[in-house]
Each structure stands twice: as C-alpha cells, then as structure tokens.
Design a protein around this motif. Structure first.
Motif, PDB file in Angstrom:
ATOM      1  N   THR A  90      -3.975  -1.900   1.325  1.00 14.48           N
ATOM      2  CA  THR A  90      -2.994  -1.887   2.403  1.00 14.48           C
ATOM      3  C   THR A  90      -2.252  -3.213   2.472  1.00 14.48           C
ATOM      4  O   THR A  90      -2.714  -4.222   1.942  1.00 14.48           O
ATOM      5  CB  THR A  90      -3.678  -1.592   3.754  1.00 14.48           C
ATOM      6  OG1 THR A  90      -2.687  -1.427   4.771  1.00 14.48           O
ATOM      7  CG2 THR A  90      -4.619  -2.728   4.152  1.00 14.48           C
ATOM      8  N   MET A  91      -1.121  -3.195   3.138  1.00 20.91           N
ATOM      9  CA  MET A  91      -0.369  -4.424   3.328  1.00 20.91           C
ATOM     10  C   MET A  91      -0.975  -5.264   4.454  1.00 20.91           C
ATOM     11  O   MET A  91      -1.005  -6.479   4.390  1.00 20.91           O
ATOM     12  CB  MET A  91       1.092  -4.091   3.652  1.00 20.91           C
ATOM     13  CG  MET A  91       2.019  -5.293   3.651  1.00 20.91           C
ATOM     14  SD  MET A  91       2.038  -6.056   5.280  1.00 20.91           S
ATOM     15  CE  MET A  91       2.903  -7.549   4.941  1.00 20.91           C
ATOM     16  N   GLU A 287       2.109  -0.794  -5.201  1.00 26.05           N
ATOM     17  CA  GLU A 287       2.075  -1.152  -6.620  1.00 26.05           C
ATOM     18  C   GLU A 287       0.683  -1.682  -6.994  1.00 26.05           C
ATOM     19  O   GLU A 287       0.168  -1.396  -8.086  1.00 26.05           O
ATOM     20  CB  GLU A 287       3.132  -2.223  -6.904  1.00 26.05           C
ATOM     21  CG  GLU A 287       3.210  -2.689  -8.335  1.00 26.05           C
ATOM     22  CD  GLU A 287       3.911  -1.713  -9.258  1.00 26.05           C
ATOM     23  OE1 GLU A 287       3.830  -1.900 -10.492  1.00 26.05           O
ATOM     24  OE2 GLU A 287       4.538  -0.745  -8.756  1.00 26.05           O
ATOM     25  N   CYS A 288       0.066  -2.426  -6.105  1.00 22.18           N
ATOM     26  CA  CYS A 288      -1.273  -2.957  -6.335  1.00 22.18           C
ATOM     27  C   CYS A 288      -2.284  -1.829  -6.507  1.00 22.18           C
ATOM     28  O   CYS A 288      -3.160  -1.883  -7.382  1.00 22.18           O
ATOM     29  CB  CYS A 288      -1.676  -3.869  -5.185  1.00 22.18           C
ATOM     30  SG  CYS A 288      -3.330  -4.571  -5.332  1.00 22.18           S
ATOM     31  N   ALA A 289      -2.179  -0.799  -5.684  1.00 14.82           N
ATOM     32  CA  ALA A 289      -3.095   0.341  -5.788  1.00 14.82           C
ATOM     33  C   ALA A 289      -2.950   1.026  -7.144  1.00 14.82           C
ATOM     34  O   ALA A 289      -3.950   1.400  -7.775  1.00 14.82           O
ATOM     35  CB  ALA A 289      -2.823   1.330  -4.656  1.00 14.82           C
ATOM     36  N   ARG A 290      -1.714   1.167  -7.607  1.00  7.76           N
ATOM     37  CA  ARG A 290      -1.490   1.776  -8.938  1.00  7.76           C
ATOM     38  C   ARG A 290      -2.111   0.909 -10.028  1.00  7.76           C
ATOM     39  O   ARG A 290      -2.707   1.418 -10.982  1.00  7.76           O
ATOM     40  CB  ARG A 290       0.006   1.963  -9.182  1.00  7.76           C
ATOM     41  CG  ARG A 290       0.644   3.077  -8.365  1.00  7.76           C
ATOM     42  CD  ARG A 290       2.043   3.390  -8.856  1.00  7.76           C
ATOM     43  NE  ARG A 290       2.985   2.331  -8.524  1.00  7.76           N
ATOM     44  CZ  ARG A 290       3.738   2.327  -7.435  1.00  7.76           C
ATOM     45  NH1 ARG A 290       3.641   3.300  -6.555  1.00  7.76           N
ATOM     46  NH2 ARG A 290       4.581   1.337  -7.207  1.00  7.76           N
ATOM     47  N   ILE A 301      -9.294   5.346  -5.179  1.00  3.97           N
ATOM     48  CA  ILE A 301      -8.466   4.245  -4.690  1.00  3.97           C
ATOM     49  C   ILE A 301      -7.281   4.846  -3.938  1.00  3.97           C
ATOM     50  O   ILE A 301      -6.526   5.644  -4.501  1.00  3.97           O
ATOM     51  CB  ILE A 301      -7.968   3.352  -5.839  1.00  3.97           C
ATOM     52  CG1 ILE A 301      -9.156   2.711  -6.562  1.00  3.97           C
ATOM     53  CG2 ILE A 301      -7.018   2.277  -5.320  1.00  3.97           C
ATOM     54  CD1 ILE A 301      -8.764   1.899  -7.782  1.00  3.97           C
ATOM     55  N   ASN A 302      -7.148   4.491  -2.673  1.00  4.68           N
ATOM     56  CA  ASN A 302      -6.091   5.053  -1.835  1.00  4.68           C
ATOM     57  C   ASN A 302      -5.199   3.950  -1.281  1.00  4.68           C
ATOM     58  O   ASN A 302      -5.698   2.901  -0.860  1.00  4.68           O
ATOM     59  CB  ASN A 302      -6.699   5.824  -0.668  1.00  4.68           C
ATOM     60  CG  ASN A 302      -7.622   6.932  -1.132  1.00  4.68           C
ATOM     61  OD1 ASN A 302      -7.182   7.886  -1.743  1.00  4.68           O
ATOM     62  ND2 ASN A 302      -8.912   6.799  -0.841  1.00  4.68           N
ATOM     63  N   PHE A 303      -3.889   4.200  -1.303  1.00  6.60           N
ATOM     64  CA  PHE A 303      -2.969   3.290  -0.629  1.00  6.60           C
ATOM     65  C   PHE A 303      -2.772   3.798   0.797  1.00  6.60           C
ATOM     66  O   PHE A 303      -2.402   4.959   1.014  1.00  6.60           O
ATOM     67  CB  PHE A 303      -1.619   3.221  -1.343  1.00  6.60           C
ATOM     68  CG  PHE A 303      -0.581   2.455  -0.567  1.00  6.60           C
ATOM     69  CD1 PHE A 303      -0.729   1.097  -0.345  1.00  6.60           C
ATOM     70  CD2 PHE A 303       0.525   3.105  -0.030  1.00  6.60           C
ATOM     71  CE1 PHE A 303       0.201   0.383   0.388  1.00  6.60           C
ATOM     72  CE2 PHE A 303       1.474   2.397   0.701  1.00  6.60           C
ATOM     73  CZ  PHE A 303       1.307   1.037   0.905  1.00  6.60           C
TER      74      PHE A 303
END
Length: 326
Positions: A90-91, A287-290, A301-303
């Motif tokens: 998350t942000m 983008e980090c989650a990807r 892994i979930n955004f």
C-alpha cells in the motif's frame, strides 16, 4: 559391479512415486530407508513457511541498489519471524487499509509512507505520546490481528528508474514522452494547463486537485515530482528554463505555492499542479506489488490502495440540498 548397480538403483528410487518406493521397501533393498528419510527432510525444509524477515531479505537482494545503514525502511510493528499468510502492498498504512488487509487474509503490510504519523514512526509529536487514543487504537488493532508492518520508502525511490516514478509514468501513459536523461522531465503534446490538469485528474481518479496558474496557458514541458520533495528540489525544477509546469504531491503554501504565484506575477511562464500525496504515489506502490510477484511466489500479494482523504464540497450532495430538491 553388483554393489555399484545396487547403489544406482537406490538413487533412481528418489524419482519414483511413493507407491513404487513402498514396494521396494517391502522387499528390503539396503539403504532405501535412509535415502527416503533424507528426501523427506529436504522436502520439509523446502516447505517451511515463509517469514516476513525472509521476504524483506529477498527485497534487499533484488532491489538493485546498496542497502543504506541509515534508513526508514525498517519494521514498524509486529514479529518479523511469524509465517506470512499474505502480503498487502500500500501507499499508506491507514487503519482503513489495515482493516481491508485483514479481511483479505494478509498479515505482512508493506507501506511506502509512515504508519504512526511522523517520518520515523515514533509518534513523538503527539501531545499525549503513546497514550493518544487514536494511536493506541491503531496499535491495538495491529497487535490483535498479528500484523507485521514494514516500510519501503528510501530504496524504492533509490532504484533506477525510481520505483514510484515508474509506476506513475505508466499510470499516466507518459512513457513515450519521458526525457531519456532525466526521468522526471516530460515533453507532452501541447495543451492548455486546464486540459492537462483535467487529463491527469481523470487518469489518476483524483477527487481534489489544486492548480496554480493561467488555465489557458499553453504547456508542453513538465516535471513530475511525486510525494513531497521539499522547497529546495521543487524551486530548482521551476528555475529550469524549459520547465513550465511542476506536478507534485503536496507542498507548503508559503514556500512553493508562493514561489509560483510570484513567478506568475513577474510574467514568467510557470504553473503548479498539486495532486495530493496519496494520488501522486499510489500507482508507484501498485508497481511495487507487481515487482514483488516476480520473486515472491509462495504467498498471495495484494495491492490495497489508500483512499484519498479529501473531497470537494461542490461534488457532494448535502442533506440540505436534497431537502430543497424534494
């Protein structure tokens, strides 16, 4: 020769299904039990649950930049040694995000921004300190649900390209307009400032955006600075002759906002678009989650996007307006 053949046959047993292995055991082939014990031990080691600490160690080995001794990229809450059931990226780890993470079965939270209201997550500016009721309730929720929180800020920005910038560029569809030397500069097709702001607002689904400058000003050269870089870097970008618009997350009104206002009064071709901190970096953490999914495959892994906190009065129907309408 007989002993060598027997050894080879025993080794091949490791490749056979369990039912076949049991058949060989029943006839008493020497050494098979020892081999199976070794095989089972190896499989158990491979199936050992992934911990939060191990996830972070993988991140450190894949990030592509030296790990800093002084950094905010550290654990903020929880036990890093517990098995990971799922990862929420998350942000900003607001309580709302944490609640949604728990509902989705995630116990490792990777957040870009602080969880406890200041840069170092110490909550030192709270008048009541750890006794603050909002802080206490958040800590209680984290402990109750066994959450582990780790911040990923400094090194995600330090990557080349900057991980946040890369995600934002993709979300805006500006890849082909990016300067090959300076990743923060863009040469866009000519448009008015108003049209540019409207396009950004639509692409990023922003509720509350602020703009400083002439809506009809023609613009093409912009710089994108997600988050809150501070007055020094922001004024430096605006001083560049070929930069017409600075796009950022948030800034102090008595610094960059006043600077741009004065530049406009002096007749300079400058403008400022303020997205809000969350919308300016949200896509960067998606983008980090990807990216994480390319080397962490054992757990989901979930955004989980942080909700934009602001709203515009004109966009909300109040009870009084509803009464008039009826």
């Amino acid at each position: 020769m007989r002993q060598k053949k027997e050894t080879c046959d025993q080794c091949r047993l490791l490749l056979l299904p369990n039912i076949v292995i049991r058949k060989y055991i029943s006839v008493g082939i020497p050494g098979v039990c020892a081999l199976i014990l070794l095989l089972n031990t190896s499989l158990q080691a491979q199936q050992k649950p992934l911990t939060s600490q191990q996830v972070i160690e993988r991140i450190q080995s894949h990030i592509g930049v030296p790990w800093r001794r002084e950094t905010v990229d550290t654990f903020k809450a929880g036990n890093p040694g517990v098995p990971v059931t799922g990862i929420a990226v998350t942000m900003m780890a607001t309580l709302d995000v944490l609640q949604r993470a728990v509902e989705s079965g995630n116990n490792l939270i990777i957040t870009h921004e602080p969880t406890f209201f200041d840069h170092l997550d110490k909550a030192t500016d709270l008048a009541e300190g750890e006794s603050d009721r909002v802080l206490a309730a958040k800590r209680e929720f984290i402990e109750k649900h066994g959450l582990v929180i780790w911040r990923f800020h400094d090194h995600w920005h330090a990557r080349n390209p900057d991980g946040i910038e890369a995600g934002m560029v993709h979300a805006l569809g500006w890849d082909q307009f990016q300067d090959p030397v300076n990743q923060y500069l863009f040469k866009l097709p000519p448009s008015s400032l108003a049209d540019l702001a409207a396009e950004i607002k639509s692409r990023l689904q922003i509720h509350a955006m602020r703009v400083v400058g002439d809506p009809h000003m023609s613009v093409t050269r912009v710089t994108l600075s997600p988050g809150a870089a501070g007055f020094g870097p922001e004024s430096m970008a605006l001083e560049m002759q070929n930069v017409e618009v600075l796009i950022l997350g948030e800034t102090r009104e008595w610094e960059t906002v006043e600077y741009v206002s004065d530049a406009i009064s002096e007749g300079k071709h400058k403008a400022l678009i303020i997205l809000g901190h969350i919308p300016s970096e949200q896509a960067g953490m998606e983008e980090c989650a990807r990216w994480l999914k390319t080397f962490v495959t054992e757990v989901p892994i979930n955004f989980i996007p942080a909700k934009e906190p602001f709203w515009v009065p004109d966009a909300v129907t109040t009870g009084k307006q509803e009464s008039k309408a009826n």
